[in-house]
Design a protein around this motif. Structure first.
Motif, short mmCIF file in Angstrom:
data_model
loop_
_atom_site.label_atom_id
_atom_site.label_comp_id
_atom_site.label_asym_id
_atom_site.label_seq_id
_atom_site.Cartn_x
_atom_site.Cartn_y
_atom_site.Cartn_z
N VAL A 64 3.10 3.12 31.65
CA VAL A 64 3.18 2.05 32.64
C VAL A 64 3.65 0.76 31.97
O VAL A 64 3.09 0.33 30.97
N LYS A 65 4.69 0.17 32.55
CA LYS A 65 5.25 -1.05 31.96
C LYS A 65 5.46 -2.16 32.99
O LYS A 65 5.15 -3.31 32.74
N ILE A 104 3.27 10.36 35.87
CA ILE A 104 3.65 8.98 35.55
C ILE A 104 3.59 8.81 34.03
O ILE A 104 2.60 9.14 33.40
N ASP A 143 6.29 0.40 38.22
CA ASP A 143 5.38 1.47 37.83
C ASP A 143 4.08 1.40 38.62
O ASP A 143 3.54 2.42 39.04
N LYS A 152 3.85 5.03 45.24
CA LYS A 152 3.60 4.24 44.04
C LYS A 152 2.11 3.98 43.86
O LYS A 152 1.39 3.70 44.84
#
Length: 367
Positions: free
Chosen positions: A200-201, A197, A265, A293
């Motif tokens: 993260v946004k 990953i 995300d 996720k």
């Protein structure tokens, strides 16, 4: 087996436990899914779905019915209906069908005043929610509390979604089965992601937004980093928070959800820590996980059951630190994900429920 299913939701609403169970059971049994009745007065005041009801077929063995509500009043007045006449019209409409069915299944205690007329049929109550905590009307709260108590006495078997409900029903000496929520085996549609990953946004939530939704978590996320975006998809009953990086998407079709989740995300389960929290076995977390996720979820009796796969928080103050931390996917590869989905899909739950229906029916006949 012919199953008469008194449902808490309209069939074309966002697909949840009632519709999923009905569809899965209809693969091997004939299922009559009865939607909530709409009264003539409600239709005149609010419009929307027609009060005259109807019937349609969804596949070979799944029938969707809505009874004509021209002669019924809103459910909340039944606490005042001493003579028990409010559901007389509904009873006359469904009596012949009920007589031809083998078992009655209900996902809503508010159907008790109709179900009580069918004394020669086994009744199973699928207790999914503490329904009186989800409504605002005082009269409706009183009606549902009374109906819950009566249905508990009438039901020949009770299926529950959470441990707290299981403990409550067993305390009353009821035949109780714990069947948690799940996800459709085909929900992800092959969109599940694997691998590392990056930054993260986007944080996202899918589901109803109401008084149990903890908006303080959203505010903390937006204030903690200027790059964070938050996406909320679902019916909204709360005052909207105005912020350039907060996006309300409204109600989405079930077919649109995998594509929407794939753009997130980190997925959110941010309910308030109230009496309601420990009763909820959240469908949305199973759906998030089936997309592989990362999930940020409030700590509860039910989310702790999934602690190996989600990140839990106890207070909103922890959110900022957790959000900025290093995230990883719940499953390292497709084999791990497929194994999780296979054990936590609606088809698997339906197999369990099928066995429960058969056992309750057998016990009822043996009396």
């Amino acid at each position: 087996m012919r199953i008469l299913y008194f449902a808490p939701l309209y069939y074309d609403d966002m697909k949840q436990r009632p519709q999923q169970i009905a569809e899965c059971l209809s693969a091997r049994h004939e299922v009559f899914y009865v939607e909530p009745t709409i009264s003539l007065i409600r239709w005149l005041l609010l419009g929307g779905r027609p009060f005259w009801g109807g019937r349609k077929r969804m596949g070979r063995q799944l029938h969707i019915l809505r009874l004509n509500g021209a002669l019924t009043f809103h459910k909340s007045i039944e606490i005042l209906d001493v003579a028990g006449i409010n559901n007389l019209s509904e009873w006359l409409q469904i009596k012949k069908l009920a007589d031809s069915c083998d078992v009655i299944w209900t996902g809503y205690s508010g159907w008790y005043t109709l179900i009580r007329h069918f004394k020669d049929k086994p009744v199973i109550w699928d207790k999914m929610d503490e329904e009186d905590l989800l409504v605002q009307s005082r009269l409706l709260k009183k009606t549902l509390r009374r109906d819950k108590k009566k249905l508990m006495e009438r039901a020949d078997g009770t299926v529950v979604t959470s441990r707290i409900f299981y403990k409550e029903m067993k305390k009353h000496g009821k035949q109780t089965y714990l069947v948690a929520n799940a996800v459709s085996a085909s929900f992800s549609g092959g969109r599940a992601a694997f691998g590392p990953i990056g930054r993260v946004k986007v944080f996202g939530y899918i589901g109803t937004i109401a008084e149990w939704f903890d908006m303080s978590v959203i505010q903390i996320l937006l204030e903690s980093d200027e790059s964070y975006e938050v996406v909320l998809a679902g019916r909204n009953y709360m005052e909207k928070l105005s912020h350039p990086r907060l996006h309300y998407l409204g109600i989405k079709k079930n077919s649109e959800l995998p594509g929407l989740i794939s753009q997130m995300d980190v997925c959110l389960y941010n309910f308030k820590q109230t009496r309601l929290l420990d009763t909820v076995n959240p469908v949305k977390i199973y759906e998030y996980l089936s997309m592989n996720k990362p999930v940020l979820a409030v700590n509860s009796r039910e989310t702790r059951r999934l602690a190996n796969y989600v990140t839990l928080y106890d207070t909103p103050d922890e959110i900022k630190k957790l959000a900025a931390g290093k995230w990883k996917r719940p499953f390292e590869n497709k084999k791990e994900l497929d194994a999780f989905v296979a054990e936590n899909c609606w088809q698997k739950r339906a197999e369990t429920i099928e066995g429960i229906l058969a056992q309750v029916r057998k016990d009822f006949k043996g009396r």
